[in-house]
Design a protein around this motif. Sequence first.
Motif, PDB file in Angstrom:
ATOM      1  N   GLU A   1     -19.903 -48.645 -48.078  1.00 29.70           N
ATOM      2  CA  GLU A   1     -20.677 -48.661 -49.318  1.00 29.70           C
ATOM      3  C   GLU A   1     -21.173 -50.080 -49.620  1.00 29.70           C
ATOM      4  O   GLU A   1     -22.338 -50.280 -49.992  1.00 29.70           O
ATOM      5  CB  GLU A   1     -19.754 -48.189 -50.444  1.00 29.70           C
ATOM      6  CG  GLU A   1     -20.413 -47.517 -51.607  1.00 29.70           C
ATOM      7  CD  GLU A   1     -19.343 -46.989 -52.568  1.00 29.70           C
ATOM      8  OE1 GLU A   1     -18.714 -45.950 -52.237  1.00 29.70           O
ATOM      9  OE2 GLU A   1     -19.112 -47.614 -53.608  1.00 29.70           O
ATOM     10  N   ALA A   2     -20.280 -51.045 -49.453  1.00 29.18           N
ATOM     11  CA  ALA A   2     -20.642 -52.442 -49.723  1.00 29.18           C
ATOM     12  C   ALA A   2     -21.765 -52.894 -48.786  1.00 29.18           C
ATOM     13  O   ALA A   2     -22.712 -53.570 -49.202  1.00 29.18           O
ATOM     14  CB  ALA A   2     -19.414 -53.337 -49.553  1.00 29.18           C
ATOM     15  N   ARG A   3     -21.674 -52.500 -47.527  1.00 27.58           N
ATOM     16  CA  ARG A   3     -22.729 -52.856 -46.566  1.00 27.58           C
ATOM     17  C   ARG A   3     -24.051 -52.196 -46.937  1.00 27.58           C
ATOM     18  O   ARG A   3     -25.113 -52.826 -46.910  1.00 27.58           O
ATOM     19  CB  ARG A   3     -22.317 -52.457 -45.146  1.00 27.58           C
ATOM     20  CG  ARG A   3     -21.212 -53.314 -44.550  1.00 27.58           C
ATOM     21  CD  ARG A   3     -21.037 -53.043 -43.049  1.00 27.58           C
ATOM     22  NE  ARG A   3     -20.669 -51.663 -42.743  1.00 27.58           N
ATOM     23  CZ  ARG A   3     -19.408 -51.202 -42.685  1.00 27.58           C
ATOM     24  NH1 ARG A   3     -18.399 -52.023 -42.910  1.00 27.58           N
ATOM     25  NH2 ARG A   3     -19.169 -49.940 -42.398  1.00 27.58           N
ATOM     26  N   ASP A   4     -23.965 -50.911 -47.307  1.00 26.13           N
ATOM     27  CA  ASP A   4     -25.189 -50.178 -47.666  1.00 26.13           C
ATOM     28  C   ASP A   4     -25.895 -50.819 -48.852  1.00 26.13           C
ATOM     29  O   ASP A   4     -27.123 -50.928 -48.875  1.00 26.13           O
ATOM     30  CB  ASP A   4     -24.854 -48.721 -48.014  1.00 26.13           C
ATOM     31  CG  ASP A   4     -24.515 -47.905 -46.774  1.00 26.13           C
ATOM     32  OD1 ASP A   4     -24.789 -48.407 -45.654  1.00 26.13           O
ATOM     33  OD2 ASP A   4     -23.971 -46.802 -46.902  1.00 26.13           O
ATOM     34  N   LYS A   5     -25.093 -51.220 -49.853  1.00 29.49           N
ATOM     35  CA  LYS A   5     -25.675 -51.762 -51.083  1.00 29.49           C
ATOM     36  C   LYS A   5     -25.912 -53.266 -51.005  1.00 29.49           C
ATOM     37  O   LYS A   5     -26.564 -53.838 -51.888  1.00 29.49           O
ATOM     38  CB  LYS A   5     -24.749 -51.476 -52.268  1.00 29.49           C
ATOM     39  CG  LYS A   5     -24.622 -49.996 -52.607  1.00 29.49           C
ATOM     40  CD  LYS A   5     -23.684 -49.795 -53.793  1.00 29.49           C
ATOM     41  CE  LYS A   5     -23.599 -48.314 -54.175  1.00 29.49           C
ATOM     42  NZ  LYS A   5     -22.554 -48.087 -55.202  1.00 29.49           N
ATOM     43  N   GLY A   6     -25.316 -53.889 -49.980  1.00 24.44           N
ATOM     44  CA  GLY A   6     -25.411 -55.342 -49.911  1.00 24.44           C
ATOM     45  C   GLY A   6     -24.651 -56.021 -51.036  1.00 24.44           C
ATOM     46  O   GLY A   6     -24.991 -57.117 -51.468  1.00 24.44           O
ATOM     47  N   GLU A   7     -23.592 -55.343 -51.519  1.00 24.51           N
ATOM     48  CA  GLU A   7     -22.781 -55.880 -52.626  1.00 24.51           C
ATOM     49  C   GLU A   7     -21.369 -56.169 -52.126  1.00 24.51           C
ATOM     50  O   GLU A   7     -20.603 -55.245 -51.838  1.00 24.51           O
ATOM     51  CB  GLU A   7     -22.723 -54.867 -53.774  1.00 24.51           C
ATOM     52  CG  GLU A   7     -24.057 -54.673 -54.475  1.00 24.51           C
ATOM     53  CD  GLU A   7     -24.001 -53.580 -55.540  1.00 24.51           C
ATOM     54  OE1 GLU A   7     -22.914 -53.016 -55.775  1.00 24.51           O
ATOM     55  OE2 GLU A   7     -25.076 -53.287 -56.103  1.00 24.51           O
ATOM     56  N   PHE A   8     -21.049 -57.455 -52.047  1.00 24.80           N
ATOM     57  CA  PHE A   8     -19.770 -57.834 -51.455  1.00 24.80           C
ATOM     58  C   PHE A   8     -18.830 -58.519 -52.452  1.00 24.80           C
ATOM     59  O   PHE A   8     -17.902 -59.204 -52.064  1.00 24.80           O
ATOM     60  CB  PHE A   8     -20.016 -58.736 -50.237  1.00 24.80           C
ATOM     61  CG  PHE A   8     -20.704 -57.994 -49.112  1.00 24.80           C
ATOM     62  CD1 PHE A   8     -19.961 -57.195 -48.245  1.00 24.80           C
ATOM     63  CD2 PHE A   8     -22.078 -58.066 -48.941  1.00 24.80           C
ATOM     64  CE1 PHE A   8     -20.593 -56.486 -47.221  1.00 24.80           C
ATOM     65  CE2 PHE A   8     -22.709 -57.366 -47.925  1.00 24.80           C
ATOM     66  CZ  PHE A   8     -21.971 -56.575 -47.062  1.00 24.80           C
ATOM     67  N   GLY A   9     -19.084 -58.279 -53.751  1.00 28.42           N
ATOM     68  CA  GLY A   9     -18.249 -58.899 -54.780  1.00 28.42           C
ATOM     69  C   GLY A   9     -16.788 -58.493 -54.708  1.00 28.42           C
ATOM     70  O   GLY A   9     -15.908 -59.268 -55.061  1.00 28.42           O
TER      71      GLY A   9
END
Length: 203
Positions: free
Chosen positions: A49-57
């Motif tokens: 999910e993080a990779r898909d959204k580009g959200e690595f917080g």
Amino acid sequence: MSQYSLPDLPYDYGALEPHLSGQIIELHHDKHHAAYVAGANTALEKLAEARDKGEFGALTGIEKNLAFHVSGHLLHSLYWQNMSPDGGGEPEGELAAAVVEDFGSVDALKTQMSQVIATVQGSGWAALSWEPVGQRLVVHQVLDHQDNVAAGSLPVFVIDGWEHAWYLQYKNVKADYVTAFWNVVNWADVATRFAKVRSVTLP
Ligand code: MN
């Protein structure tokens, strides 16, 4: 899409009695081990999910969960196979020879692993592992499921020291659990695993 699944126990819940109660084995396998499998799959999903959204917080926390749950799944999967209703006795053959070479004697190995369980601060494991840099067997005092191990080591034999592994039966006397454990140790399984990993070399 689950990558990890709970393995069946290789024996009935009560098969290791009187050394380990059926109630402990049932809860330990069906609830605790199952939770690590679920946690491992959740961590993989969250990473995708993080990779898909580009959200690595949240990445640091997810990575910690991945290490914790995958390690918990691996160690429990080994633990079930490392025990048998027909267990006990002493290791034989090349495993026994390697133990004598690296620990001095089988008794020395058993004492070290027993002391690892007795002295672990908090939750952890004793793990006999092939250490592929020095090309030898070592014992690690694993903290939680994933810490305090030499990178690259391959566990072949583990003892679960978490309270959920013994407290229902042995209360505060953890030493009695370890003493009883040696009656169910499946040396034949350990020997099979050792034969597989001993050819691994690193770096
Ligand atoms: Mn456990």
